[in-house]
Design a protein around this motif. Structure first.
Motif, PDB file in Angstrom:
ATOM      1  N   MET A  97       0.846  -1.188   0.000  1.00  0.00           N
ATOM      2  CA  MET A  97       0.000   0.000   0.000  1.00  0.00           C
ATOM      3  C   MET A  97       0.886   1.244   0.000  1.00  0.00           C
ATOM      4  SD  MET A  97      -3.047   1.080   2.612  1.00  0.00           S
ATOM      5  CE  MET A  97      -2.012   0.795   4.049  1.00  0.00           C
ATOM      6  N   LEU A  98       0.584   2.197  -0.898  1.00  0.00           N
ATOM      7  CA  LEU A  98       1.377   3.415  -1.008  1.00  0.00           C
ATOM      8  C   LEU A  98       1.015   4.374   0.117  1.00  0.00           C
ATOM      9  CD1 LEU A  98       3.521   4.465  -3.005  1.00  0.00           C
ATOM     10  CD2 LEU A  98       1.702   5.784  -4.101  1.00  0.00           C
ATOM     11  N   GLN A  99       2.056   4.813   0.855  1.00  0.00           N
ATOM     12  CA  GLN A  99       1.857   5.736   1.964  1.00  0.00           C
ATOM     13  C   GLN A  99       2.905   6.834   1.895  1.00  0.00           C
ATOM     14  OE1 GLN A  99       1.400   3.759   5.882  1.00  0.00           O
ATOM     15  NE2 GLN A  99       1.410   1.815   4.799  1.00  0.00           N
ATOM     16  N   GLN A 157      12.073   4.346  -0.608  1.00  0.00           N
ATOM     17  CA  GLN A 157      11.553   3.070  -1.099  1.00  0.00           C
ATOM     18  C   GLN A 157      12.652   2.020  -1.157  1.00  0.00           C
ATOM     19  OE1 GLN A 157       8.039   2.256  -2.337  1.00  0.00           O
ATOM     20  NE2 GLN A 157       9.127   0.481  -1.544  1.00  0.00           N
ATOM     21  N   ASP A 182       5.796   2.371  -1.013  1.00  0.00           N
ATOM     22  CA  ASP A 182       4.912   1.217  -1.161  1.00  0.00           C
ATOM     23  C   ASP A 182       5.288   0.198  -0.089  1.00  0.00           C
ATOM     24  OD1 ASP A 182       3.257  -0.798  -1.935  1.00  0.00           O
ATOM     25  OD2 ASP A 182       4.163  -1.140  -3.896  1.00  0.00           O
TER      26      ASP A 182
END
Length: 386
Positions: free
Chosen positions: A1-3, A139, A178
């Protein structure tokens, strides 16, 4: 999940998802936010681990050593003077072949005191027997922790690993990250199964006294394991790419290098700035490219040689200082050795020490220096304070 997350908190999430059984660390800027967040996770019941509070970095890694020898998956984090304080234990961990993963929030070493970024702290321990991985952004810093555990715990390696990312530049910056689910990470990184551990019912010894008849063979085995780590890291990175869509099978990464005349070589977050500078120089008709090193130990010499085979000049942008050597930076020494037989000139340009900004104009300047064959030197010096 992109945060959207602070880099330090993204790393803490990666550590939590890796299911360490023991965490021990001592807070030191700019690493503190990582271990603060992990302490909160343990206190809130989100991370099922023993968090050992200690009085120093030396004690922190000593606690990790004992926990790893007893058969636990272990994590720590530090930076700068804290890492230097750990030096004795850093060598012991590698010598005992304990697969500890430790985050290094790269920061300058004193004196004079500096809390800002360069890469001297991890680079000076390049011969300690730890793998060293360097991240360009949050990332990559997140993902490299999963890969580091996967490689470190492989029975063909059994060496500890530094995951290095630049202090403040990445640790305190918010970026989209992500974050995988626990189920996804469990599928990639299985539960830790120690190769051997301290057990009263089956007693063994770690870190024993070694006479001259035995010591050299231990060091030989560490070096052999580091050589094998090259293949294991690639395999772990490729598997990660298949599962998560971000391929880390390469220990180097090229950017606009295919037809380049001049290559810039670098580690860490500065690679993002270099890419922007390369784009601008390309727009001006200059054939320049970047070779990003993701791994410094093991050093991917064959990859470097292959990637640089077509260039005429190499400028190594260094955020460390190899004091007393003609080649000013440690990375330049490795690159020069890798391409030695090709005769390609390699120049080491040192800057950004103590957190000084490295700007696009600096990158363009060292590119010109390399093209003109200017000897290894500092860039960004303030002559008026010398």
């Amino acid at each position: 999940m992109l945060q959207i997350m602070e880099g330090s908190h993204a790393v803490a999430e990666a550590v939590k998802l890796s299911r360490p059984q023991v965490v021990s660390a001592y807070p030191i800027t700019p690493q503190t936010h990582i271990v603060e967040r992990l302490a909160e996770m343990v206190a809130d019941g989100d991370l099922n681990a023993d968090y050992i509070c200690v009085e120093s970095e030396f004690s922190a890694l000593s606690s990790c050593l004992g926990a790893s020898a007893a058969g636990s998956r272990v994590y720590s984090a530090t930076t700068s003077q804290g890492l230097a304080f750990m030096t004795e234990v850093v060598f012991n961990v590698a010598g005992m072949r304990l697969p500890i993963v430790m985050t290094i929030a790269n920061r300058s070493l004193g004196a004079p005191l500096s809390i800002w970024n360069d890469q001297q702290d991890s680079i000076f321990l390049r011969d300690s027997g730890w793998m060293q991985l360097y991240a360009e952004d949050a990332q990559e810093a997140t993902d490299l922790h999963f890969i580091a555990y996967k490689a470190a715990e492989n029975y063909d390696v059994l060496l500890p690993a530094f995951v290095c990312f630049d202090g403040f530049i990445l640790t305190h910056t918010f970026e989209p990250v992500d974050v995988p689910t626990q189920e996804e990470v469990d599928a990639y990184l299985p539960a830790f199964k120690p190769y051997q551990r301290l057990d009263a019912k089956n007693p063994i010894s770690f870190g024993m006294y070694a006479t001259p008849d035995y010591y050299q063979e231990f060091r030989y085995e560490i070096n052999a394991a580091m050589t094998r780590a090259d293949k294991v890291l690639r395999e772990a990175g490729a598997e990660f790419g298949e599962m998560f869509g971000r391929d880390y099978s390469g220990l180097v990464e090229s950017y606009r290098l295919d037809d380049a005349d001049t290559a810039i070589v670098a580690l860490g977050s500065v690679c993002g700035t270099i890419k922007d500078a390369v784009d601008e120089m390309r727009d001006d008709g200059k054939k320049v490219g970047l070779l990003k090193l993701r791994s410094f130990r093991p050093f991917p010499a064959e990859d470097v040689k292959k990637a640089l085979a077509g260039v005429s000049n190499v400028a190594v942008l260094e955020k460390n200082l190899n004091i007393g050597s003609r080649m000013l930076g440690a990375v330049g020494l490795e690159v020069k050795d890798a391409v030695y037989s090709s005769g390609i000139p390699v120049h080491s340009y040192v800057g950004g020490l103590g957190g000084r900004d490295i700007r696009k104009k600096d990158i363009k300047m060292i590119t010109e220096w390399a093209e003109k064959g200017k000897d290894d030197c500092f860039f960004g010096l303030r002559e008026e304070v010398l």
